[in-house]
Write a protein that holds these residues in place. Structure first.
Motif, short mmCIF file in Angstrom:
data_model
loop_
_atom_site.label_atom_id
_atom_site.label_comp_id
_atom_site.label_asym_id
_atom_site.label_seq_id
_atom_site.Cartn_x
_atom_site.Cartn_y
_atom_site.Cartn_z
N ASN A 293 2.04 9.83 -11.76
CA ASN A 293 1.00 8.83 -11.98
C ASN A 293 1.30 7.54 -11.23
O ASN A 293 0.40 6.91 -10.66
CB ASN A 293 0.87 8.53 -13.48
N SER A 294 2.57 7.14 -11.23
CA SER A 294 2.96 5.92 -10.51
C SER A 294 2.79 6.10 -9.00
O SER A 294 2.34 5.18 -8.31
CB SER A 294 4.42 5.57 -10.83
N ILE A 299 -0.81 5.24 -3.98
CA ILE A 299 -1.78 5.76 -3.01
C ILE A 299 -3.08 4.97 -3.08
O ILE A 299 -3.69 4.67 -2.04
CB ILE A 299 -2.03 7.26 -3.25
N TRP A 300 -3.52 4.60 -4.29
CA TRP A 300 -4.74 3.80 -4.42
C TRP A 300 -4.61 2.51 -3.61
O TRP A 300 -5.53 2.12 -2.89
CB TRP A 300 -5.00 3.43 -5.87
N GLY A 315 -9.51 0.54 -3.68
CA GLY A 315 -8.89 1.85 -3.50
C GLY A 315 -8.78 2.62 -4.81
O GLY A 315 -9.01 3.83 -4.83
N ALA A 316 -8.45 1.92 -5.90
CA ALA A 316 -8.34 2.59 -7.20
C ALA A 316 -9.67 3.18 -7.63
O ALA A 316 -9.74 4.32 -8.10
CB ALA A 316 -7.82 1.60 -8.24
N VAL A 317 -10.74 2.41 -7.46
CA VAL A 317 -12.07 2.89 -7.87
C VAL A 317 -12.52 4.05 -6.98
O VAL A 317 -13.00 5.07 -7.47
CB VAL A 317 -13.09 1.73 -7.82
N LEU A 341 -5.47 12.85 1.97
CA LEU A 341 -5.97 11.49 2.05
C LEU A 341 -4.84 10.51 2.34
O LEU A 341 -4.97 9.61 3.19
CB LEU A 341 -6.67 11.12 0.74
N PHE A 342 -3.72 10.66 1.64
CA PHE A 342 -2.59 9.75 1.85
C PHE A 342 -2.02 9.89 3.26
O PHE A 342 -1.69 8.90 3.91
CB PHE A 342 -1.51 10.03 0.81
#
Length: 379
Positions: A293-294, A299-300, A315-317, A341-342
């Motif tokens: 999760n971290s 990545i966000w 990025g998070a949204v 994506l990353f």
């Protein structure tokens, strides 16, 4: 006078646009959920409100990571721990509000404690029947852990990948600890079956809108605090630490103190995000401590653009909205899509989406300057 100088220097058009968009979304979603009829084309279902509220909590978490990574150069792979601790603080309050309405009807002990034959409430659950105490602990506990961790790590001059590994080890240790039933936090099942918050039924449309609006308010407030830090003299020193830590130290600055300050503030913001997240999703369990999760939260920030604050929230949204769509359409390959994506961002957008926008703006300004200079040369 001081406030006017701050807003003039620290709040450019992008900041006002960000705050304006968040405010507009809250008003529009509230209107479409509470006022419009369910059969209206623009009606927003309550489950979508909760989903959007969850996105805002993730945006708040991403902003906290960007503050410490984007402006101080400290890559944390353990901010999920601070997020989860804030969530557990709020979850404990929500469990205390159930009272005798639980499955076993005990007026004081949560159901999982009755099931495990606990005879009395543990001392560390005292005070969580009060909302103000839970809200305070949602910030104080992550802040205290971050301060203790940072005090030893930064003074030992642990940096780079070594610090990232230690932060990941910290959240993994908490994951293992909270899985234990004798810790008194519900074991692997965690805390759930919440009934109300501040006396309001947690399942009603109005309460869901209130939680959504509270998440938006917290995001805007955290953005203002973070912006105030990064545009101040303190923020300039943080950037110096990020870009040339040894040189900043040789100039006489106590680098570890600056790192410790922003690290602790960042952890407290992550704790607030977790506290707002739990009543909207209805559960908190040890899986929130998962190192994955971290890493996903990092990545966000990378996708949106680190060192921008607004980009981290964006990025998070975007990533989580994509996750919602793709996990429903093609759940088997979602993790591969996230990894791709990353990799794509690292190779082609190293500064993220907002970083690309800034780069294009600078090129445009440079071309305008050249175009303006040409007629003068001709004359």
């Amino acid at each position: 006078m001081i406030a006017a100088k701050f807003f003039a220097r620290g709040f450019g058009p992008r900041a006002f646009i960000f705050i304006g968009i968040v405010t507009f979304v809250v008003i529009a979603v509230s209107f479409c959920n509470l006022v419009l009829a369910p059969d209206h084309a623009l009606y927003v279902p309550t489950y979508v409100v909760s989903l959007l509220g969850k996105y805002l909590c993730y945006a708040l978490l991403a902003l906290s990571i960007d503050l410490v990574w984007g402006y101080c150069g400290v890559l944390s792979l353990g901010h999920g721990a601070f997020f989860a601790l804030g969530g557990y603080a709020m979850g404990m309050y929500l469990m205390r509000q159930i009272g005798s309405r639980g499955v076993y009807g005990h007026p004081e002990l949560p159901d999982f404690m009755v099931f495990l034959n606990w005879k009395e409430l543990p001392w560390y659950w005292y005070g969580f029947d009060q909302f103000w105490f839970a809200a305070l602990m949602a910030m104080a506990v992550p802040g205290a852990l971050a301060f203790a961790f940072g005090w030893f790590a930064f003074r030992s001059r642990v940096t780079g990948v070594y610090l990232s590994i230690i932060t990941q080890a910290m959240t993994f240790a908490l994951l293992l600890a909270f899985f234990r039933n004798d810790m008194g936090f519900g074991g692997n099942n965690g805390l759930t079956d919440f009934k109300d918050i501040l006396g309001f039924d947690i399942q009603t449309d109005a309460t869901r809108i209130g939680l959504f609006a509270a998440s938006a308010f917290a995001l805007v407030l955290a953005f203002i605090v973070a912006q105030a830090i990064v545009v101040s003299k303190l923020g300039k020193i943080l950037v110096g630490v990020r870009d040339a830590e040894s040189r900043t130290r040789f100039l006489g600055y106590r680098v570890e103190n600056y790192k410790l300050f922003v690290w602790t503030i960042s952890a407290m913001i992550a704790g607030v995000a977790g506290a707002l997240y739990v009543p909207q999703v209805g559960i908190i369990n040890p899986s929130e401590f998962s190192p994955a999760n971290s890493i996903e939260a990092v990545i966000w920030v990378a996708v949106g653009g680190r060192g921008t604050l607004v980009g981290a929230a964006l990025g998070a949204v975007l990533v989580n909205a994509s996750k919602t769509v793709l996990t429903g359409a093609i759940p088997e390959i979602w993790l591969f899509a996230l990894g791709a994506l990353f990799i794509a961002v690292t190779l082609f957008l190293p500064k993220g989406i907002l970083g690309l926008v800034n780069q294009l703006k600078r090129k445009r300004k440079a071309s305008d300057v050249v175009a303006d200079a040409r007629p003068q040369e001709a004359d």
